[in-house]
Write a protein that holds these residues in place. Structure first.
Motif, PDB file in Angstrom:
ATOM      1  N   UNK A  27     145.050  75.213  39.120  1.00  0.00           N
ATOM      2  CA  UNK A  27     145.610  75.703  40.377  1.00  0.00           C
ATOM      3  C   UNK A  27     146.894  76.079  39.983  1.00  0.00           C
ATOM      4  N   UNK A  28     147.695  75.070  39.319  1.00  0.00           N
ATOM      5  CA  UNK A  28     149.233  75.321  38.935  1.00  0.00           C
ATOM      6  C   UNK A  28     149.241  76.514  38.129  1.00  0.00           C
ATOM      7  N   UNK A  29     148.326  76.750  37.130  1.00  0.00           N
ATOM      8  CA  UNK A  29     148.401  77.822  36.207  1.00  0.00           C
ATOM      9  C   UNK A  29     148.037  79.265  37.096  1.00  0.00           C
ATOM     10  N   UNK A  30     147.060  79.019  38.073  1.00  0.00           N
ATOM     11  CA  UNK A  30     146.820  80.096  38.839  1.00  0.00           C
ATOM     12  C   UNK A  30     148.002  80.440  39.781  1.00  0.00           C
ATOM     13  N   UNK A  31     148.798  79.643  40.116  1.00  0.00           N
ATOM     14  CA  UNK A  31     149.943  80.001  41.037  1.00  0.00           C
ATOM     15  C   UNK A  31     151.344  80.393  40.255  1.00  0.00           C
ATOM     16  N   UNK A  32     151.066  80.383  38.899  1.00  0.00           N
ATOM     17  CA  UNK A  32     152.143  80.679  37.869  1.00  0.00           C
ATOM     18  C   UNK A  32     152.376  82.456  38.025  1.00  0.00           C
ATOM     19  N   UNK A  33     151.353  82.834  38.797  1.00  0.00           N
ATOM     20  CA  UNK A  33     151.793  84.573  38.739  1.00  0.00           C
ATOM     21  C   UNK A  33     152.696  84.553  40.015  1.00  0.00           C
ATOM     22  N   UNK A  34     152.955  83.619  40.811  1.00  0.00           N
ATOM     23  CA  UNK A  34     154.267  83.482  41.674  1.00  0.00           C
ATOM     24  C   UNK A  34     155.407  83.794  40.885  1.00  0.00           C
ATOM     25  N   UNK A  35     155.532  83.067  39.646  1.00  0.00           N
ATOM     26  CA  UNK A  35     156.728  82.903  38.874  1.00  0.00           C
ATOM     27  C   UNK A  35     157.153  84.574  38.190  1.00  0.00           C
ATOM     28  N   UNK A  36     156.077  85.473  38.328  1.00  0.00           N
ATOM     29  CA  UNK A  36     156.394  86.569  37.859  1.00  0.00           C
ATOM     30  C   UNK A  36     157.525  87.404  38.998  1.00  0.00           C
ATOM     31  N   UNK A  37     157.494  87.052  39.911  1.00  0.00           N
ATOM     32  CA  UNK A  37     158.661  87.579  40.832  1.00  0.00           C
ATOM     33  C   UNK A  37     159.982  87.016  40.756  1.00  0.00           C
ATOM     34  N   UNK A  38     160.982  87.870  40.277  1.00  0.00           N
ATOM     35  CA  UNK A  38     162.107  87.558  40.028  1.00  0.00           C
ATOM     36  C   UNK A  38     162.870  86.624  41.115  1.00  0.00           C
ATOM     37  N   UNK A  39     162.398  87.004  42.343  1.00  0.00           N
ATOM     38  CA  UNK A  39     163.049  86.004  43.375  1.00  0.00           C
ATOM     39  C   UNK A  39     162.711  84.685  43.542  1.00  0.00           C
ATOM     40  N   UNK A  40     161.911  84.194  42.721  1.00  0.00           N
ATOM     41  CA  UNK A  40     161.675  82.565  42.860  1.00  0.00           C
ATOM     42  C   UNK A  40     162.738  82.059  42.165  1.00  0.00           C
ATOM     43  N   UNK A  41     163.286  81.068  42.582  1.00  0.00           N
ATOM     44  CA  UNK A  41     164.317  80.208  42.151  1.00  0.00           C
ATOM     45  C   UNK A  41     163.949  79.454  40.734  1.00  0.00           C
ATOM     46  N   UNK A  42     165.062  79.432  40.042  1.00  0.00           N
ATOM     47  CA  UNK A  42     164.767  78.842  38.596  1.00  0.00           C
ATOM     48  C   UNK A  42     164.489  77.518  38.742  1.00  0.00           C
ATOM     49  N   UNK A  43     164.572  76.620  39.738  1.00  0.00           N
ATOM     50  CA  UNK A  43     164.250  75.244  39.793  1.00  0.00           C
ATOM     51  C   UNK A  43     162.779  75.191  40.226  1.00  0.00           C
ATOM     52  N   UNK A  44     162.049  76.156  40.824  1.00  0.00           N
ATOM     53  CA  UNK A  44     160.669  76.241  41.058  1.00  0.00           C
ATOM     54  C   UNK A  44     159.985  76.547  39.605  1.00  0.00           C
ATOM     55  N   UNK A  45     160.673  77.517  38.771  1.00  0.00           N
ATOM     56  CA  UNK A  45     160.018  77.945  37.660  1.00  0.00           C
ATOM     57  C   UNK A  45     160.052  76.695  36.578  1.00  0.00           C
ATOM     58  N   UNK A  46     161.133  76.155  36.540  1.00  0.00           N
ATOM     59  CA  UNK A  46     161.195  74.757  35.709  1.00  0.00           C
ATOM     60  C   UNK A  46     160.400  73.876  36.161  1.00  0.00           C
ATOM     61  N   UNK A  47     160.140  73.520  37.421  1.00  0.00           N
ATOM     62  CA  UNK A  47     159.097  72.629  38.079  1.00  0.00           C
ATOM     63  C   UNK A  47     157.771  72.684  37.402  1.00  0.00           C
ATOM     64  N   UNK A  48     157.331  74.241  37.494  1.00  0.00           N
ATOM     65  CA  UNK A  48     156.212  74.514  36.739  1.00  0.00           C
ATOM     66  C   UNK A  48     155.982  73.910  35.534  1.00  0.00           C
ATOM     67  N   UNK A  49     157.014  74.360  34.585  1.00  0.00           N
ATOM     68  CA  UNK A  49     156.708  74.045  33.270  1.00  0.00           C
ATOM     69  C   UNK A  49     156.714  72.523  33.071  1.00  0.00           C
TER      70      UNK A  49
END
Length: 96
Positions: A27-49
């Motif tokens: 589910x986290x990998x499926x939610x990864x497509x949300x990261x493609x949007x440039x408006x998602x904060x870096x904190x959330x992108x880092x939390x994914x990884x």
């Protein structure tokens, strides 16, 4: 109960927790497509990884036969990603 019953019960619980962690990781990998949007904060992108690396890492707070810590980290990442996407879509209708 004898030791064999407890061992079987522990194995069943461990397998159940491993399955739950695997489902959340997918589910986290499926939610990864949300990261493609440039408006998602870096904190959330880092939390994914961080969540992905923590889940597959052999170094855990709780030893790997018990996946409770992995499940908690994955759930936190999912909640954070979905909250960031929801706040982004609320700010700009028509996105996401």
């Amino acid at each position: 109960m004898d030791g064999k019953v407890w061992l079987t019960l522990a194995a069943v619980v461990a397998v159940g927790l491993a399955i739950a962690a695997a489902v959340l990781l997918v589910r986290v990998f499926k939610a990864r497509r949300l990261l493609l949007d440039a408006g998602i904060p870096l904190r959330d992108k880092a939390l994914f990884w961080v969540a992905v690396i923590y889940t597959v890492s052999p170094v855990d707070l709780i030893p790997d036969p018990v996946y409770l810590d992995d499940i908690g980290v994955l759930m936190l990442a999912l909640r954070s990603l979905h909250a960031a996407a929801a706040s982004r879509s609320a700010k700009e209708p028509g996105t996401l």
